[in-house]
Design a protein around this motif. Structure first.
Motif, mmCIF file in Angstrom:
data_model
loop_
_atom_site.group_PDB
_atom_site.id
_atom_site.type_symbol
_atom_site.label_atom_id
_atom_site.label_comp_id
_atom_site.label_asym_id
_atom_site.label_seq_id
_atom_site.Cartn_x
_atom_site.Cartn_y
_atom_site.Cartn_z
ATOM 1 N N CYS A 4 0.826 -1.206 0.000
ATOM 2 C CA CYS A 4 0.000 0.000 0.000
ATOM 3 C C CYS A 4 0.866 1.263 0.000
ATOM 4 N N LEU A 5 0.588 2.139 -0.972
ATOM 5 C CA LEU A 5 1.352 3.377 -1.130
ATOM 6 C C LEU A 5 1.334 4.217 0.147
ATOM 7 N N PHE A 6 0.162 4.389 0.732
ATOM 8 C CA PHE A 6 0.078 5.269 1.905
ATOM 9 C C PHE A 6 0.680 4.609 3.142
ATOM 10 N N CYS A 7 0.601 3.282 3.249
ATOM 11 C CA CYS A 7 1.319 2.612 4.334
ATOM 12 C C CYS A 7 2.826 2.836 4.183
ATOM 13 N N LYS A 8 3.310 2.862 2.943
ATOM 14 C CA LYS A 8 4.742 3.120 2.718
ATOM 15 C C LYS A 8 5.113 4.539 3.131
ATOM 16 N N ILE A 9 4.203 5.490 2.906
ATOM 17 C CA ILE A 9 4.463 6.864 3.359
ATOM 18 C C ILE A 9 4.517 6.903 4.883
ATOM 19 N N ILE A 10 3.606 6.198 5.534
ATOM 20 C CA ILE A 10 3.615 6.134 7.010
ATOM 21 C C ILE A 10 4.944 5.570 7.506
ATOM 22 N N ALA A 13 8.996 4.812 3.808
ATOM 23 C CA ALA A 13 9.628 4.112 2.692
ATOM 24 C C ALA A 13 9.488 4.915 1.414
ATOM 25 N N ILE A 14 8.505 5.818 1.386
ATOM 26 C CA ILE A 14 8.298 6.755 0.269
ATOM 27 C C ILE A 14 8.216 8.144 0.886
ATOM 28 N N PRO A 15 8.906 9.139 0.279
ATOM 29 C CA PRO A 15 8.893 10.478 0.878
ATOM 30 C C PRO A 15 7.549 11.177 0.694
ATOM 31 N N ILE A 31 0.380 15.107 -3.845
ATOM 32 C CA ILE A 31 1.435 15.259 -4.855
ATOM 33 C C ILE A 31 0.909 15.950 -6.128
ATOM 34 N N ARG A 32 -0.386 15.888 -6.357
ATOM 35 C CA ARG A 32 -1.008 16.579 -7.505
ATOM 36 C C ARG A 32 -2.119 17.493 -6.975
ATOM 37 N N PRO A 33 -1.712 18.634 -6.397
ATOM 38 C CA PRO A 33 -2.701 19.481 -5.711
ATOM 39 C C PRO A 33 -3.771 20.023 -6.648
ATOM 40 N N HIS A 37 -4.115 24.862 -1.428
ATOM 41 C CA HIS A 37 -3.857 23.971 -0.288
ATOM 42 C C HIS A 37 -4.561 22.647 -0.568
ATOM 43 N N HIS A 38 -3.813 21.557 -0.547
ATOM 44 C CA HIS A 38 -4.411 20.230 -0.754
ATOM 45 C C HIS A 38 -3.614 19.220 0.082
ATOM 46 N N TYR A 39 -4.245 18.759 1.148
ATOM 47 C CA TYR A 39 -3.603 17.807 2.059
ATOM 48 C C TYR A 39 -4.401 16.506 2.074
ATOM 49 N N LEU A 40 -3.715 15.428 2.383
ATOM 50 C CA LEU A 40 -4.366 14.138 2.590
ATOM 51 C C LEU A 40 -4.173 13.758 4.051
ATOM 52 N N ILE A 41 -5.253 13.370 4.703
ATOM 53 C CA ILE A 41 -5.209 12.993 6.113
ATOM 54 C C ILE A 41 -5.600 11.532 6.204
ATOM 55 N N VAL A 86 -14.025 12.617 0.964
ATOM 56 C CA VAL A 86 -13.556 11.233 0.862
ATOM 57 C C VAL A 86 -14.105 10.656 -0.434
ATOM 58 N N ASN A 87 -13.217 10.267 -1.336
ATOM 59 C CA ASN A 87 -13.635 9.532 -2.527
ATOM 60 C C ASN A 87 -13.692 8.060 -2.135
ATOM 61 N N ASN A 88 -14.903 7.541 -2.065
ATOM 62 C CA ASN A 88 -15.081 6.197 -1.534
ATOM 63 C C ASN A 88 -15.504 5.243 -2.640
ATOM 64 N N ALA A 92 -16.610 6.979 -7.143
ATOM 65 C CA ALA A 92 -16.232 8.258 -6.529
ATOM 66 C C ALA A 92 -14.803 8.659 -6.909
ATOM 67 N N GLY A 93 -14.105 7.787 -7.638
ATOM 68 C CA GLY A 93 -12.761 8.125 -8.091
ATOM 69 C C GLY A 93 -11.662 7.756 -7.120
ATOM 70 N N GLN A 94 -11.939 6.849 -6.186
ATOM 71 C CA GLN A 94 -10.874 6.445 -5.256
ATOM 72 C C GLN A 94 -9.791 5.687 -6.009
ATOM 73 N N GLU A 95 -8.556 6.201 -5.925
ATOM 74 C CA GLU A 95 -7.425 5.571 -6.620
ATOM 75 C C GLU A 95 -6.509 4.829 -5.659
ATOM 76 N N VAL A 96 -6.415 5.338 -4.439
ATOM 77 C CA VAL A 96 -5.532 4.701 -3.453
ATOM 78 C C VAL A 96 -6.419 4.033 -2.403
ATOM 79 N N ASP A 97 -6.242 2.716 -2.271
ATOM 80 C CA ASP A 97 -7.119 1.942 -1.385
ATOM 81 C C ASP A 97 -6.620 1.936 0.053
ATOM 82 N N LEU A 101 -8.734 11.381 3.782
ATOM 83 C CA LEU A 101 -9.587 12.564 3.735
ATOM 84 C C LEU A 101 -8.814 13.638 2.981
ATOM 85 N N HIS A 102 -9.394 14.122 1.867
ATOM 86 C CA HIS A 102 -8.790 15.263 1.164
ATOM 87 C C HIS A 102 -9.190 16.539 1.898
ATOM 88 N N LEU A 103 -8.252 17.430 2.087
ATOM 89 C CA LEU A 103 -8.518 18.758 2.638
ATOM 90 C C LEU A 103 -8.079 19.770 1.585
HETATM 91 P P1 AMP Z 1 -8.170 9.381 -4.467
HETATM 92 O O1 AMP Z 1 -8.415 9.577 -5.935
HETATM 93 O O2 AMP Z 1 -9.249 9.958 -3.598
HETATM 94 O O3 AMP Z 1 -7.840 7.949 -4.133
HETATM 95 O O4 AMP Z 1 -6.912 10.273 -4.124
HETATM 96 C C1 AMP Z 1 -5.597 9.808 -4.143
HETATM 97 C C2 AMP Z 1 -4.736 11.017 -4.030
HETATM 98 O O5 AMP Z 1 -3.423 10.609 -3.702
HETATM 99 C C3 AMP Z 1 -4.632 11.828 -5.328
HETATM 100 O O6 AMP Z 1 -5.096 13.155 -5.110
HETATM 101 C C4 AMP Z 1 -3.129 11.782 -5.658
HETATM 102 O O7 AMP Z 1 -2.660 12.980 -6.204
HETATM 103 C C5 AMP Z 1 -2.536 11.492 -4.295
HETATM 104 N N1 AMP Z 1 -1.231 10.836 -4.311
HETATM 105 C C6 AMP Z 1 -0.873 9.743 -5.044
HETATM 106 N N2 AMP Z 1 0.391 9.406 -4.764
HETATM 107 C C7 AMP Z 1 0.839 10.294 -3.840
HETATM 108 C C8 AMP Z 1 2.090 10.469 -3.162
HETATM 109 N N3 AMP Z 1 3.143 9.668 -3.369
HETATM 110 N N4 AMP Z 1 2.203 11.507 -2.296
HETATM 111 C C9 AMP Z 1 1.150 12.335 -2.082
HETATM 112 N N5 AMP Z 1 -0.041 12.205 -2.683
HETATM 113 C C10 AMP Z 1 -0.201 11.210 -3.561
#
Ligand code: AMP
Ligand code: ZN
Length: 114
Positions: A4-10, A13-15, A31-33, A37-41, A86-88, A92-97, A101-103
Motif C-alpha cells: 500500500c502506497l500510503f502505508c509506505k508513506i507512514i 519508505a516513500i517520501p 502530490i497533484r494538488p 492547499h491540498h492535504y491528505l489525512i 472522501v472519494n469512496n 467516486a474516483g478512489q485511486e488509493v485503497d 480525507l482530502h482537505l
Molecule cells: P483518491 O483519488 O481519492 O484515491 O486520491 C488519491 C490522491 O493521492 C490523489 O489526489 C493523488 O494525487 C494522491 N497521491 C498519489 N500518490 C501520492 C504520493 N506519493 N504523495 C502524495 N499524494 C499522492
C-alpha cells in the motif's frame, strides 16, 4: 500492508511532505494538488475505505476530521474555508485503497464537484 502506497508513506519508505503526525494519524501534501492547499489525512491503521469502519476503529476515523480542522487552522485556511472530501470506491474516483480525507482550500471551490 506492504503493497500500500500510503502505508509506505507512514513507514517513511516513500517520501512525503508531512504537515502533521500523531499516534494514529498522518497528514501530508497531495502530490497533484487540486487547489492552493491540498492535504491528505490518513489513519495509520490500514483501512481500505469508509466501508471498513467498525467499532474497533471508529475513533481513528473520527480523528481524521479533528486533524483536518487542526491542519486548517495551522495552515491559515480555517477562516476563509476549506472542503473535506472522501472519494469512496470506484465511482467516486478512489485511486488509493487506503482511507484518506482530502482537505482542499485556498480558492473558491465550486459545487457540485464533477
Ligand atoms: P483518491 O483519488 O481519492 O484515491 O486520491 C488519491 C490522491 O493521492 C490523489 O489526489 C493523488 O494525487 C494522491 N497521491 C498519489 N500518490 C501520492 C504520493 N506519493 N504523495 C502524495 N499524494 C499522492
Ligand atoms: Zn495502507
Amino acid at each position: 500492508m506492504d503493497s500500500c502506497l500510503f502505508c509506505k508513506i507512514i513507514q517513511r519508505a516513500i517520501p512525503a511532505d508531512i504537515v502533521y503526525e500523531d499516534n494514529a494519524t498522518l497528514a501530508f501534501k497531495d502530490i497533484r494538488p487540486q487547489a492552493p492547499h491540498h492535504y491528505l489525512i490518513i489513519p495509520k491503521a490500514h483501512l481500505k475505505s469508509l466501508n471498513d469502519i467498525s467499532a474497533d476503529n471508529r475513533a481513528g476515523v473520527a480523528q481524521l476530521l479533528e486533524v483536518a480542522a487542526r491542519v486548517a487552522s495551522e495552515q491559515g485556511i480555517a477562516e476563509t474555508g476549506y472542503r473535506c472530501v472522501v472519494n469512496n470506491g470506484r465511482h467516486a474516483g478512489q485511486e488509493v485503497d487506503h482511507l484518506h480525507l482530502h482537505l482542499l482550500a485556498g480558492r473558491p471551490l465550486t459545487w457540485p464537484p464533477g
